[in-house]
Design a protein around this motif. Sequence first.
Motif, PDB file in Angstrom:
ATOM      1  N   ALA A 104      14.110  -8.773  20.846  1.00  0.00           N
ATOM      2  CA  ALA A 104      14.313  -8.124  19.553  1.00  0.00           C
ATOM      3  C   ALA A 104      13.133  -7.242  19.210  1.00  0.00           C
ATOM      4  N   ALA A 105      13.369  -5.941  19.167  1.00  0.00           N
ATOM      5  CA  ALA A 105      12.365  -4.991  18.696  1.00  0.00           C
ATOM      6  C   ALA A 105      12.653  -4.693  17.234  1.00  0.00           C
ATOM      7  N   GLY A 106      11.653  -4.205  16.519  1.00  0.00           N
ATOM      8  CA  GLY A 106      11.896  -3.962  15.107  1.00  0.00           C
ATOM      9  C   GLY A 106      11.035  -2.876  14.512  1.00  0.00           C
ATOM     10  N   LEU A 107      11.569  -2.242  13.467  1.00  0.00           N
ATOM     11  CA  LEU A 107      10.849  -1.204  12.733  1.00  0.00           C
ATOM     12  C   LEU A 107      11.075  -1.381  11.240  1.00  0.00           C
ATOM     13  N   VAL A 108      10.056  -1.014  10.472  1.00  0.00           N
ATOM     14  CA  VAL A 108      10.229  -0.829   9.039  1.00  0.00           C
ATOM     15  C   VAL A 108      10.599   0.633   8.828  1.00  0.00           C
ATOM     16  N   LEU A 109      11.687   0.858   8.103  1.00  0.00           N
ATOM     17  CA  LEU A 109      12.245   2.189   7.922  1.00  0.00           C
ATOM     18  C   LEU A 109      12.272   2.548   6.442  1.00  0.00           C
ATOM     19  N   GLY A 110      12.529   3.809   6.167  1.00  0.00           N
ATOM     20  CA  GLY A 110      12.640   4.277   4.795  1.00  0.00           C
ATOM     21  C   GLY A 110      11.400   4.993   4.298  1.00  0.00           C
ATOM     22  N   ALA A 111      10.285   4.859   5.015  1.00  0.00           N
ATOM     23  CA  ALA A 111       9.075   5.621   4.702  1.00  0.00           C
ATOM     24  C   ALA A 111       9.074   6.909   5.536  1.00  0.00           C
ATOM     25  N   CYS A 130      21.679   0.133   4.682  1.00  0.00           N
ATOM     26  CA  CYS A 130      22.682   0.703   5.589  1.00  0.00           C
ATOM     27  C   CYS A 130      22.255   2.078   6.086  1.00  0.00           C
ATOM     28  N   ARG A 131      21.818   2.932   5.155  1.00  0.00           N
ATOM     29  CA  ARG A 131      21.451   4.308   5.529  1.00  0.00           C
ATOM     30  C   ARG A 131      20.296   4.318   6.527  1.00  0.00           C
ATOM     31  N   ASN A 132      19.304   3.468   6.304  1.00  0.00           N
ATOM     32  CA  ASN A 132      18.162   3.418   7.227  1.00  0.00           C
ATOM     33  C   ASN A 132      18.593   2.985   8.620  1.00  0.00           C
ATOM     34  N   ALA A 133      19.425   1.948   8.691  1.00  0.00           N
ATOM     35  CA  ALA A 133      19.884   1.454   9.990  1.00  0.00           C
ATOM     36  C   ALA A 133      20.754   2.493  10.697  1.00  0.00           C
ATOM     37  N   ILE A 134      21.575   3.191   9.934  1.00  0.00           N
ATOM     38  CA  ILE A 134      22.416   4.246  10.519  1.00  0.00           C
ATOM     39  C   ILE A 134      21.548   5.362  11.079  1.00  0.00           C
ATOM     40  N   ASP A 135      20.511   5.744  10.342  1.00  0.00           N
ATOM     41  CA  ASP A 135      19.586   6.772  10.850  1.00  0.00           C
ATOM     42  C   ASP A 135      18.968   6.342  12.178  1.00  0.00           C
ATOM     43  N   LEU A 136      18.509   5.086  12.240  1.00  0.00           N
ATOM     44  CA  LEU A 136      17.909   4.590  13.475  1.00  0.00           C
ATOM     45  C   LEU A 136      18.917   4.592  14.608  1.00  0.00           C
ATOM     46  N   TRP A 137      20.109   4.127  14.326  1.00  0.00           N
ATOM     47  CA  TRP A 137      21.143   4.062  15.372  1.00  0.00           C
ATOM     48  C   TRP A 137      21.466   5.459  15.900  1.00  0.00           C
ATOM     49  N   ARG A 138      21.544   6.438  15.014  1.00  0.00           N
ATOM     50  CA  ARG A 138      21.884   7.800  15.446  1.00  0.00           C
ATOM     51  C   ARG A 138      20.764   8.406  16.288  1.00  0.00           C
ATOM     52  N   VAL A 139      19.516   8.064  15.961  1.00  0.00           N
ATOM     53  CA  VAL A 139      18.405   8.517  16.798  1.00  0.00           C
ATOM     54  C   VAL A 139      18.491   7.866  18.179  1.00  0.00           C
ATOM     55  N   HIS A 142      15.239   7.126   0.423  1.00  0.00           N
ATOM     56  CA  HIS A 142      15.754   5.802   0.751  1.00  0.00           C
ATOM     57  C   HIS A 142      14.707   4.739   0.442  1.00  0.00           C
ATOM     58  N   GLY A 143      15.155   3.537   0.115  1.00  0.00           N
ATOM     59  CA  GLY A 143      14.255   2.421  -0.047  1.00  0.00           C
ATOM     60  C   GLY A 143      13.744   1.927   1.301  1.00  0.00           C
ATOM     61  N   ILE A 144      12.747   1.067   1.262  1.00  0.00           N
ATOM     62  CA  ILE A 144      12.144   0.516   2.480  1.00  0.00           C
ATOM     63  C   ILE A 144      12.981  -0.663   2.966  1.00  0.00           C
ATOM     64  N   SER A 145      13.180  -0.751   4.268  1.00  0.00           N
ATOM     65  CA  SER A 145      13.898  -1.894   4.850  1.00  0.00           C
ATOM     66  C   SER A 145      13.436  -2.102   6.285  1.00  0.00           C
ATOM     67  N   HIS A 146      13.811  -3.230   6.830  1.00  0.00           N
ATOM     68  CA  HIS A 146      13.457  -3.573   8.212  1.00  0.00           C
ATOM     69  C   HIS A 146      14.729  -3.709   9.031  1.00  0.00           C
ATOM     70  N   ALA A 201       0.819  -1.216   0.000  1.00  0.00           N
ATOM     71  CA  ALA A 201       0.000   0.000   0.000  1.00  0.00           C
ATOM     72  C   ALA A 201       0.848   1.258   0.000  1.00  0.00           C
ATOM     73  N   LEU A 202       2.054   1.181   0.589  1.00  0.00           N
ATOM     74  CA  LEU A 202       2.885   2.382   0.637  1.00  0.00           C
ATOM     75  C   LEU A 202       3.966   2.383  -0.433  1.00  0.00           C
ATOM     76  N   ALA A 203       4.081   1.278  -1.183  1.00  0.00           N
ATOM     77  CA  ALA A 203       5.149   1.176  -2.173  1.00  0.00           C
ATOM     78  C   ALA A 203       5.044   2.190  -3.312  1.00  0.00           C
ATOM     79  N   PRO A 204       3.865   2.426  -3.881  1.00  0.00           N
ATOM     80  CA  PRO A 204       3.803   3.374  -5.010  1.00  0.00           C
ATOM     81  C   PRO A 204       4.228   4.781  -4.593  1.00  0.00           C
ATOM     82  N   SER A 205       4.955   5.448  -5.456  1.00  0.00           N
ATOM     83  CA  SER A 205       5.364   6.826  -5.152  1.00  0.00           C
ATOM     84  C   SER A 205       4.157   7.741  -4.996  1.00  0.00           C
ATOM     85  N   SER A 206       3.058   7.372  -5.639  1.00  0.00           N
ATOM     86  CA  SER A 206       1.839   8.174  -5.536  1.00  0.00           C
ATOM     87  C   SER A 206       1.241   8.136  -4.134  1.00  0.00           C
ATOM     88  N   ALA A 207       1.647   7.162  -3.322  1.00  0.00           N
ATOM     89  CA  ALA A 207       1.131   7.081  -1.950  1.00  0.00           C
ATOM     90  C   ALA A 207       1.638   8.228  -1.095  1.00  0.00           C
TER      91      ALA A 207
END
Length: 469
Positions: A426-433, A317-326, A280-284, A268-274
């Motif tokens: 283990a906690a988790g997030l989908v990132l990149g959106a 990598c970029r998504n995980a780095i963003d999370l780590w820095r937060v 960044h691309g989507i990752s977990h 549902a969130l994949a299309p750019s029109s969303a």
Amino acid sequence: MDGDKELVNVTYDELKIGQTASLSRTLTRQDIQLFAILSGDVNPAHLDESFAEDSIFRGVVGHGMWTGSLISALLGTALPGPGTIYLNEQLAFKKPVRPGETIRVEVSVKEKHEEKHIVVFESCCTNSLGETVAIGTSTVIAPSEKIRRRRPVLRDVQFHFHDRFRDLIDRCEKLPRVKMAIVHPVTMAAMRAVEEALKEHLISPIFIGPEERIRKAADSIHLDISDFEIAPTEHSHAAAKLAVEMAANGTVSAMMKGGLSMDELLSALAPSSAGLRTEHGISHTYVVDVASYHKLLLITDAAVNIVPTLGEKADICRNAIDLWRVMAGEDIRPKVAILAATEKVRSSMQATVDAACLCKMADRHQIKHAYIDGPLALDLAISQEAVQQKNITSSVAGDADILVAPDVNSGNMVAKQLTFLGHAAAAGLVLGARVPIVLTSRSDTKRARLMSCALAVLMAEARREGRLK
């Protein structure tokens, strides 16, 4: 009696010059903690990572007398064994012992003195590389009578360390509750996650999905949701679409997956029109708290990108780095290990080629704010002993903050092994959106569910403040 359940000594008369015995032990961080508790030796060289990094040892090392205690254990339980009286010990330390190193201790009979049955032993302690870490001379009174005793069964020692997850959850106390879309929450697991996040004042939920099923799920755990908004939809596809629309127009700042598949939500969130895609691309990313590792560990991608391309790995990598820095602060650079089956770059193994390319991209500032190294096998990423054995020079190896898997299979296996065999949370997030997305699972612990919501709060706040693109 079985031999391994029985202690049998060697009397003075049975001892022979040159007779030997040995044992091996692996030093763990829990051993260091327990030795500090029992001895009161809280020297920061053994307990403080940041202090130890600047010491001559360049990292935490074990107490010297932990090695000495192994000599005592060998003398007291094996040679000569029960009935031995320790008189004197002369010990010289040759090399530090680091967490994860296995030490072999050997004692040998050097002298026997008939008067008082005094025996002198030589001792040598070596690591798995064969290097001597300590040598000594022990003087004891050997037993004169044969003794056989059942080996005592020791109680398990449980450590109650400072809760790394709790620190991050507590950081959310001063932040406003995040407006979170709970997408198709028709399961007990989803409602349980909401309930726990409400108790910690982390979220303000909007429930999206079939209203009757949502209320039934809330009733099943006795959760009163009468004060919260329900945006009714006919089915899960419509719930995912509406949640994405709410996130795009700013009605909500985070999302939580309920009783629908992850593919359904992500499609549902994949299309750019969303309107939710970023550069960044989507990752977990999993955030893992495992007792055998000295800090929180991020593992990515274990859920979204099945066989990521080089470009997708860069975004992972970029998504995980963003999370780590937060999580850790923007002034500290995380150590990112790009995993493969070997540390050698091989043209026949795409994962190693990609790893080398990612490192060069970091050199060219295409991936920023982190130290990146790879390819690294998993042991080299997290074990100082493995690094020493293979003589690897790296600012990342043995001390990684982020593990980047070559594909979803390996990433998921590493994460699941840690949670199910290593009893990690283990906690988790989908990132990149443009909004963080919490994934829930029936197997999640309460700590993991709360931590996932807390991470969403912190990421949403960072985006609100403009610290994330």
